[in-house]
Design a protein around this motif. Structure first.
Motif, short mmCIF file in Angstrom:
data_model
loop_
_atom_site.label_atom_id
_atom_site.label_comp_id
_atom_site.label_asym_id
_atom_site.label_seq_id
_atom_site.Cartn_x
_atom_site.Cartn_y
_atom_site.Cartn_z
N PRO A 133 0.83 -1.21 0.00
CA PRO A 133 0.00 0.00 0.00
C PRO A 133 0.87 1.26 0.00
N PRO A 134 0.36 2.33 -0.57
CA PRO A 134 1.15 3.57 -0.58
C PRO A 134 1.35 4.12 0.83
N LYS A 135 2.51 4.71 1.03
CA LYS A 135 2.84 5.33 2.31
C LYS A 135 2.48 6.81 2.23
N VAL A 136 1.57 7.25 3.12
CA VAL A 136 1.02 8.59 3.07
C VAL A 136 1.55 9.41 4.24
N ALA A 137 2.30 10.46 3.93
CA ALA A 137 2.78 11.39 4.95
C ALA A 137 1.80 12.55 5.04
N ILE A 138 1.20 12.72 6.21
CA ILE A 138 0.26 13.82 6.43
C ILE A 138 1.07 14.99 6.98
N LEU A 139 1.22 16.02 6.16
CA LEU A 139 2.15 17.10 6.45
C LEU A 139 1.60 18.17 7.37
N SER A 140 2.50 18.74 8.12
CA SER A 140 2.24 19.91 8.96
C SER A 140 3.56 20.63 9.16
N ALA A 141 3.55 21.66 9.99
CA ALA A 141 4.78 22.40 10.25
C ALA A 141 5.70 21.67 11.21
N THR A 142 5.17 20.72 11.93
CA THR A 142 5.93 20.00 12.95
C THR A 142 5.41 18.58 13.06
N GLU A 143 6.22 17.72 13.63
CA GLU A 143 5.80 16.33 13.82
C GLU A 143 5.12 16.11 15.16
N MET A 144 5.04 17.13 15.96
CA MET A 144 4.39 17.03 17.27
C MET A 144 2.96 17.57 17.17
N VAL A 145 2.03 16.95 17.91
CA VAL A 145 0.65 17.43 17.92
C VAL A 145 0.56 18.61 18.89
N HIS A 146 0.07 19.72 18.36
CA HIS A 146 -0.13 20.93 19.16
C HIS A 146 -1.57 21.40 18.95
N ALA A 147 -2.30 21.61 20.02
CA ALA A 147 -3.70 22.01 19.93
C ALA A 147 -3.89 23.29 19.13
N LYS A 148 -2.92 24.20 19.15
CA LYS A 148 -3.06 25.48 18.45
C LYS A 148 -2.68 25.40 16.97
N ILE A 149 -2.17 24.25 16.54
CA ILE A 149 -1.84 24.06 15.12
C ILE A 149 -2.81 23.00 14.59
N SER A 150 -3.88 23.46 13.96
CA SER A 150 -4.96 22.56 13.58
C SER A 150 -4.52 21.42 12.65
N SER A 151 -3.55 21.67 11.79
CA SER A 151 -3.12 20.61 10.88
C SER A 151 -2.48 19.44 11.62
N THR A 152 -1.88 19.68 12.79
CA THR A 152 -1.31 18.57 13.56
C THR A 152 -2.43 17.74 14.19
N VAL A 153 -3.45 18.41 14.67
CA VAL A 153 -4.60 17.71 15.28
C VAL A 153 -5.34 16.91 14.21
N GLU A 154 -5.52 17.50 13.03
CA GLU A 154 -6.21 16.81 11.94
C GLU A 154 -5.40 15.59 11.46
N ALA A 155 -4.09 15.72 11.40
CA ALA A 155 -3.24 14.59 11.00
C ALA A 155 -3.37 13.45 12.00
N ALA A 156 -3.33 13.79 13.28
CA ALA A 156 -3.47 12.76 14.32
C ALA A 156 -4.83 12.07 14.22
N ALA A 157 -5.87 12.85 13.93
CA ALA A 157 -7.21 12.27 13.80
C ALA A 157 -7.28 11.32 12.60
N LEU A 158 -6.68 11.71 11.49
CA LEU A 158 -6.67 10.83 10.31
C LEU A 158 -5.94 9.53 10.60
N CYS A 159 -4.83 9.62 11.32
CA CYS A 159 -4.07 8.41 11.67
C CYS A 159 -4.89 7.51 12.59
N LYS A 160 -5.60 8.08 13.53
CA LYS A 160 -6.45 7.29 14.43
C LYS A 160 -7.57 6.62 13.63
#
Length: 136
Positions: free
Chosen positions: A1-28
């Protein structure tokens, strides 16, 4: 299967950076089987997504990090910038396809050449045939 990197500004989940929260949700969601057909990981910064060395330096243990087949940008603006940087700085080829409507929409830049337009048509056909084969 293809390997999908969900991008953001950082690899850590931060509540104030919505793209990190959305990436974590997609992974879950992928972990629960709600998203299938690929191996997802994120949030990942661009360097971690494409460079094994950068991922190792940041102690990221992931089969996607440094070996991504697909880069999923958090929004249209960042995706557009990434695509154009890859095309103009790295000599990449492109195909554009918007999903979510009743039919796929081919989306190319006015500056794109014939190859990008043909590749977009081919990608749309692959997507349509995949949907049709699943419907049968």
């Amino acid at each position: 299967p293809p390997k999908v990197a969900i991008l953001s500004a950082t690899e850590m989940v931060h509540a104030k950076i919505s793209s990190t929260v959305e990436a974590a949700a997609l992974c879950k969601m992928a972990e629960r089987g709600q998203i299938t057909g690929g191996l997802l990981d994120g949030p990942l910064a661009f360097d971690n997504a494409i460079s094994k060395e950068a991922a190792a330096a940041k102690h990221i243990a992931s089969s996607v990090a440094g070996d991504a087949d697909i880069l999923l940008a958090p929004d249209l603006e960042s995706g557009n910038m990434i695509a154009k940087q890859l095309i103009y700085l790295a000599g990449a080829d492109a195909a554009g396809l918007v999903l979510g409507a009743r039919v796929p929409i081919m989306l190319t830049s006015r500056a794109d050449g014939a190859l990008a337009r043909v590749a977009s048509c081919a990608l749309a056909q692959i997507f349509i045939r995949s949907r049709l084969s699943r419907a049968l």
